[in-house]
Motif scaffolding. Structure first.
Motif, short mmCIF file in Angstrom:
data_model
loop_
_atom_site.label_atom_id
_atom_site.label_comp_id
_atom_site.label_asym_id
_atom_site.label_seq_id
_atom_site.Cartn_x
_atom_site.Cartn_y
_atom_site.Cartn_z
N PRO A 181 0.84 -1.22 0.00
CA PRO A 181 0.00 0.00 0.00
C PRO A 181 0.86 1.25 0.00
O PRO A 181 1.28 1.74 1.04
CB PRO A 181 -0.80 -0.14 1.30
CG PRO A 181 0.05 -0.98 2.20
CD PRO A 181 0.77 -1.92 1.28
N THR A 204 -3.72 4.76 8.25
CA THR A 204 -4.75 4.63 7.23
C THR A 204 -5.68 3.45 7.54
O THR A 204 -6.91 3.57 7.50
CB THR A 204 -4.10 4.42 5.85
OG1 THR A 204 -3.32 5.57 5.52
CG2 THR A 204 -5.14 4.19 4.77
N ALA A 205 -5.08 2.30 7.87
CA ALA A 205 -5.87 1.10 8.13
C ALA A 205 -6.79 1.30 9.33
O ALA A 205 -7.97 0.89 9.31
CB ALA A 205 -4.95 -0.09 8.36
N LEU A 247 -9.75 3.63 8.30
CA LEU A 247 -10.71 2.99 7.40
C LEU A 247 -11.54 1.93 8.12
O LEU A 247 -12.67 1.63 7.71
CB LEU A 247 -9.97 2.36 6.22
CG LEU A 247 -9.37 3.34 5.21
CD1 LEU A 247 -8.52 2.59 4.18
CD2 LEU A 247 -10.45 4.15 4.51
N TYR A 275 -15.94 9.96 -0.90
CA TYR A 275 -14.81 9.54 -0.09
C TYR A 275 -15.26 8.58 1.01
O TYR A 275 -16.41 8.61 1.45
CB TYR A 275 -14.17 10.75 0.61
CG TYR A 275 -13.62 11.79 -0.33
CD1 TYR A 275 -12.37 11.63 -0.93
CD2 TYR A 275 -14.33 12.96 -0.60
CE1 TYR A 275 -11.86 12.60 -1.78
CE2 TYR A 275 -13.82 13.93 -1.44
CZ TYR A 275 -12.58 13.74 -2.03
OH TYR A 275 -12.07 14.70 -2.87
N ARG A 276 -14.32 7.76 1.47
CA ARG A 276 -14.50 7.06 2.73
C ARG A 276 -13.93 8.00 3.78
O ARG A 276 -12.76 8.40 3.71
CB ARG A 276 -13.74 5.73 2.74
CG ARG A 276 -14.13 4.80 3.89
CD ARG A 276 -15.56 4.34 3.77
NE ARG A 276 -15.91 3.41 4.86
CZ ARG A 276 -17.14 3.00 5.11
NH1 ARG A 276 -18.14 3.45 4.35
NH2 ARG A 276 -17.39 2.17 6.10
N GLU A 316 -7.64 8.17 2.10
CA GLU A 316 -7.38 7.51 0.83
C GLU A 316 -7.10 6.03 1.05
O GLU A 316 -6.17 5.67 1.78
CB GLU A 316 -6.20 8.17 0.12
CG GLU A 316 -5.94 7.63 -1.27
CD GLU A 316 -4.84 8.38 -2.00
OE1 GLU A 316 -4.87 8.41 -3.24
OE2 GLU A 316 -3.94 8.92 -1.32
N ASP A 317 -7.89 5.20 0.42
CA ASP A 317 -7.71 3.75 0.50
C ASP A 317 -6.61 3.36 -0.49
O ASP A 317 -6.74 3.60 -1.69
CB ASP A 317 -9.03 3.06 0.15
CG ASP A 317 -8.97 1.55 0.33
OD1 ASP A 317 -7.86 0.99 0.40
OD2 ASP A 317 -10.05 0.93 0.38
N HIS A 366 -7.73 1.78 -3.56
CA HIS A 366 -8.54 2.60 -4.48
C HIS A 366 -8.06 4.04 -4.39
O HIS A 366 -8.75 4.90 -3.84
CB HIS A 366 -10.02 2.50 -4.12
CG HIS A 366 -10.55 1.09 -4.09
ND1 HIS A 366 -10.83 0.38 -5.23
CD2 HIS A 366 -10.83 0.26 -3.04
CE1 HIS A 366 -11.26 -0.83 -4.90
NE2 HIS A 366 -11.27 -0.93 -3.59
#
Length: 271
Positions: free
Chosen positions: A18, A37-38, A41, A63-64, A111-112, A115
């Motif tokens: 990632p 990030t993880a 999310l 967005y997530r 930001e994933d 994706h």
């Protein structure tokens, strides 16, 4: 020597990592917290958020995201929060806009890595890994400088007046004078990218008062045109300064901003 097949396997593994996974540091005065990030999310309060008119991408985006207020536990409405981006952008946002929202809601878009977001045309780069976006921004007159992207940290700071006294106008001026009103506009629209009298945290743009104020080397009409649309005055493909249309900056706000800059041209102070 690494066998060619093993080398190929390592390359495939490296490409699968990632690349945009990152960390966000938050400190509102009760100890520093770090979010990956993880982790963000995976939060229970993460959800899909639709932004009809995204400031950075100039179009509708989804967005997530996590409610920003949820990451600022303990922040007081009187606090000033500094949002620092990896490119040197440093926005000062009153905590009250986030923790006492009346219509507008701030979200931390995440930001994933699986994706990634599109490339930003203006900077030819990425807006991630974290980006502050707003739903119903018009309800609280949220300006474009209050949408920081490439975010790396959020920290509580003393007020701008305490930290940077050299940017203050003459204290004898009435609080409702054009200069004082322009000082407020300056903090919202300019201070995230520029210093003044050598003071400020931003690293993107030049100082607006030393060695010369922009009001001293640009005619009034050209300075107004430059603020509205920088590319109309000086075409530069790598330029980062956004234009401020009348929705982002009213004619009255622009008048007040120029009154402040003219006033500060007579209050130069070396850092």
């Amino acid at each position: 020597m690494i066998h060619p097949l093993r080398r190929l396997g390592l390359l495939v593994l490296w490409l699968a990592l990632p690349l945009h996974a990152a960390e966000l540091t938050v400190d509102v005065g009760y100890g520093q917290k770090t979010y990956t990030t993880a982790q963000l999310l995976a939060r229970a309060d993460a959800r899909d958020v639709a932004i009809p008119a995204d400031v950075a991408f100039k179009r509708a985006m989804r967005y997530r995201a996590v409610p920003l207020k949820a990451l600022l536990d303990g922040a007081s409405p009187d606090d000033t929060l500094q949002f620092v981006a990896s490119d040197g952008f440093a926005a000062q946002i009153p905590a009250a806009l986030i923790v006492q929202a009346h219509g507008s809601v701030a979200w931390l878009a995440v930001e994933d890595p699986a994706h990634p977001w599109p490339t930003l045309e203006e900077i030819k780069g990425d807006a991630g890994p974290f980006y502050v976006v707003w739903t119903q921004p018009e309800a609280m007159k949220i300006g474009p400088e209050q949408w920081p992207f490439q975010l790396v940290s959020i920290r509580r700071q003393p007020s701008v007046a305490e930290r940077f006294p050299a940017i203050l106008p003459d204290p004898a001026l009435k609080t409702d004078s054009p200069v004082q009103r322009g000082f407020v506009v300056f903090q919202h629209t300019c201070f995230a990218c520029h210093t003044l009298n050598g003071q400020g945290d931003a690293k993107l743009g030049p100082d607006l008062n030393i060695p010369h104020s922009a009001t001293e080397y640009l005619r009034e009409d050209l300075l107004r045109a430059y603020i509205r649309d920088p590319q109309s005055l000086r075409h530069w493909p790598q330029a980062r300064m956004p234009g401020f249309d009348r929705k982002a900056l009213t004619d009255q706000d622009l008048d007040n901003l120029l009154a402040y800059l003219h006033h500060m041209a007579g209050r130069k102070a070396q850092p």
